[in-house]
Write an enzyme that holds these catalytic residues in place. Structure first.
Site, mmCIF file in Angstrom:
data_model
loop_
_atom_site.group_PDB
_atom_site.id
_atom_site.type_symbol
_atom_site.label_atom_id
_atom_site.label_comp_id
_atom_site.label_asym_id
_atom_site.label_seq_id
_atom_site.Cartn_x
_atom_site.Cartn_y
_atom_site.Cartn_z
ATOM 1 C CB CYS A 86 48.579 32.176 45.855
ATOM 2 S SG CYS A 86 50.447 32.195 46.037
ATOM 3 C CG HIS A 181 48.723 35.491 42.131
ATOM 4 N ND1 HIS A 181 48.302 35.857 43.263
ATOM 5 C CD2 HIS A 181 49.884 35.006 42.753
ATOM 6 C CE1 HIS A 181 48.551 35.615 44.396
ATOM 7 N NE2 HIS A 181 49.965 35.058 44.035
ATOM 8 C CD GLU A 183 45.104 37.513 42.444
ATOM 9 O OE1 GLU A 183 45.642 37.527 43.233
ATOM 10 O OE2 GLU A 183 44.767 36.549 41.546
#
EC number: 6.3.5.2
Length: 537
Positions: A86, A181, A183
């Site tokens: 990001c 993202h 994660e």
């Protein structure tokens, strides 16, 4: 033991911790540090040869603003792989000669990303294939700005209709960047992508394993403490319990635990703590019954924050009184204060100091009390995430049921009794909550074979300071109401209410109303987070 490691530079994202957790899920040590570390710091960090890669986190900021942070140039000079996520992708692009602009269309939420170029990072990782044969990934986006021009040497790695450059790669230098993202759990292949980066591209050894960590941690504690005495505030929670077991494994009777019972624990919890640590581990534990003191201080107080401050303040007062007795015992007086501080506490407190993150909470475990007591600080869990603490507890021989208990707030039932806290309310709530937890453990989901306690991340009962009319037998009742709360979550940042079976809810409600005199109505909370929080106060 020297572990291979991945450095995560935090630009202030609220989910930076998740990056570190995902890397550790691959059994590789990851450490989070603020993004504004110096070039000299970066070079010193890498000097031992065990740094295998760097990940640049997201941020709420825009890279083209003059006041925003840049990645230290030394990161790009180390010769190790770098992954930007990001904002991390945007600062990589801008610093290496690309261009970033504010987007006409913001992307917040689920998106389908097309993978391009068969790069080492994304090759053969796919959620579905379009009729045209394009590999697609279901991901989570959260950005307003975007890369509009690739830096020299980079090629396109991923795109969406509204974000033509959603991923880029310079495979010669092993630089990779994603606008989405990986994660967060909403990115379906996120763990696979991070595993690919850490294990394959960085070639880091997967040697961060909790069973092996016990011996390392024990040796470190012995080296730190020597023959000096240690005191620890034992709350009965997972973190302090695992810290106590680990320190006791290392130094035995040099450890004294102080267990302050504030009268707001779960049913029989005080006795269970003493049975485990005194009866089974043979540790030295001083039990202080301060329930009357705490309840007296809470009389007439209904504001949640005021209750938290009173409970936290009184705990420190009582603990300091007991610690003073132990530290004044001549030459053998305690010289160390042990705390169950864990890595998220350290990261968040560091973020608060550097002001990189937004709305970071403070933690009582990080700083303060050791200075007041004049003691050295021992924090054997400060490098571990909660799931790692649990794994360590099992490796130390603590019962699975204790180590994998649901989270319990520091103020205990004080914030699960809405409004003023009274002894009568605490007794009713303790019994009702115990029934709820019993039945969650008793009911098994047929499709998974797991108990509903294991299928929920946190479950508890809330006491409502209202009365409702009921009927029992031929008589009218006017008694209290409780609410049941059960949620499912992977990270506690968002949570869905658990769709418990009606038969389970019926059993719990029937038992509470019949067995806990003073409660005649049971409700179930069907709010998710957000907009609600998990706890009511």
């Amino acid at each position: 033991m020297q572990h291979d490691k991945v450095l995560i530079l935090d630009f202030g994202s609220q989910v930076t911790q998740l990056i570190a957790r995902r890397v550790r899920d691959a059994h590789v040590l990851s450490e989070v540090h603020p993004c504004d570390v110096t070039d000299d710091w970066v070079r010193a960090y890498a000097a031992d040869g065990h740094l295998k890669g760097v990940i640049l986190s997201g941020s709420h900021a825009s890279v083209y603003e003059e006041t925003t942070d840049r990645c230290p140039q030394a990161v790009f000079d180390l010769g190790v792989p770098v992954l930007g996520i990001c904002y991390g992708m945007q600062t990589m692009a801008q610093q290496l000669g690309g261009k970033v602009e504010g987007g006409q269309t913001r992307e917040f939420g689920a998106a389908a990303v097309r993978a391009h170029g068969h790069t080492a990072l994304l090759k053969d990782i796919v959620d579905f294939t379009t009729p045209e044969g394009h590999g697609m990934l279901n991901v989570w986006m959260s950005h307003g700005d975007k890369v509009t021009e690739l830096p020299p040497g980079f090629k396109l790695m991923a795109s969406t209709d509204s974000c033509p450059i959603a991923g880029m790669a310079d495979e010669d230098r092993r630089y990779y960047a994603l606008q989405f993202h990986p994660e967060v759990t909403h990115t379906v292949q996120g763990q696979a992508i991070l595993d690919r980066f850490v294990l394959d591209i960085c070639a880091a050894r997967p040697d961060w394993v909790m069973h092996d960590h016990v011996a390392e941690a024990v040796a470190k504690i012995r080296e730190q403490v020597g023959d000096e005495e240690v005191i620890l505030g034992l709350s009965g929670g997972v973190d302090s319990s695992v810290a106590a077991a680990l320190i006791h494994r290392a130094i035995g009777d040099q450890l004294t635990c102080v267990f302050v019972d504030h009268g707001l624990l779960r049913l029989n919890e005080g006795d269970l703590v003493m049975e485990m640590f005194v009866g089974k581990l043979h540790a030295k534990v001083i039990r202080v019954d301060a329930s009357d003191l705490f309840l007296g201080k809470l009389a007439g107080v209904s504001d949640p924050e005021a209750k938290r401050k009173i409970i936290g303040g009184e705990f420190v007062t009582v603990f300091k009184q007991e610690a003073a007795k132990l530290t004044s015992a001549g030459a053998k007086g305690a010289k160390w204060l042990a705390q169950g501080t864990i890595y998220p506490d350290v990261i968040e407190s560091g973020g608060a100091k550097s002001k990189k993150a937004v709305t970071i909470k403070s933690h009582h475990n990080v700083g303060g009390l050791p200075e007041q007591l004049g003691l050295k600080l021992l924090e054997p869990l400060r490098d571990l995430f909660k799931d790692e603490v649990r794994e360590l507890g099992v490796a130390l021989g603590l019962p699975h049921a204790m180590v994998y208990r649901h989270p319990f707030p520091g103020p205990g039932l004080g914030v699960r009794i809405l409004g003023e806290v009274k002894k009568e309310y605490a007794e009713l709530l303790r019994r009702a909550d115990d029934i709820f937890i019993q039945e969650l453990r008793n009911f098994t989901d047929q499709s998974t074979g797991k108990s509903w306690y294991d299928l929920t991340s946190q479950a508890f009962t809330v006491f409502l300071p209202v009365k409702s009319v009921g009927v029992m037998g031929d008589g009218r009742t006017y008694e209290y109401v409780v609410a049941l709360r059960a949620v499912q979550t992977s990270d506690f940042m968002t949570a869905d209410w658990a769709e418990l079976p009606y038969a389970l809810l019926k059993k719990v409600s029937g038992r509470i109303i019949n067995e806990v005199r003073g409660i005649n109505r049971v409700t179930y909370d069907v709010s998710s987070k957000p907009p609600a929080t998990i706890e009511w106060e």
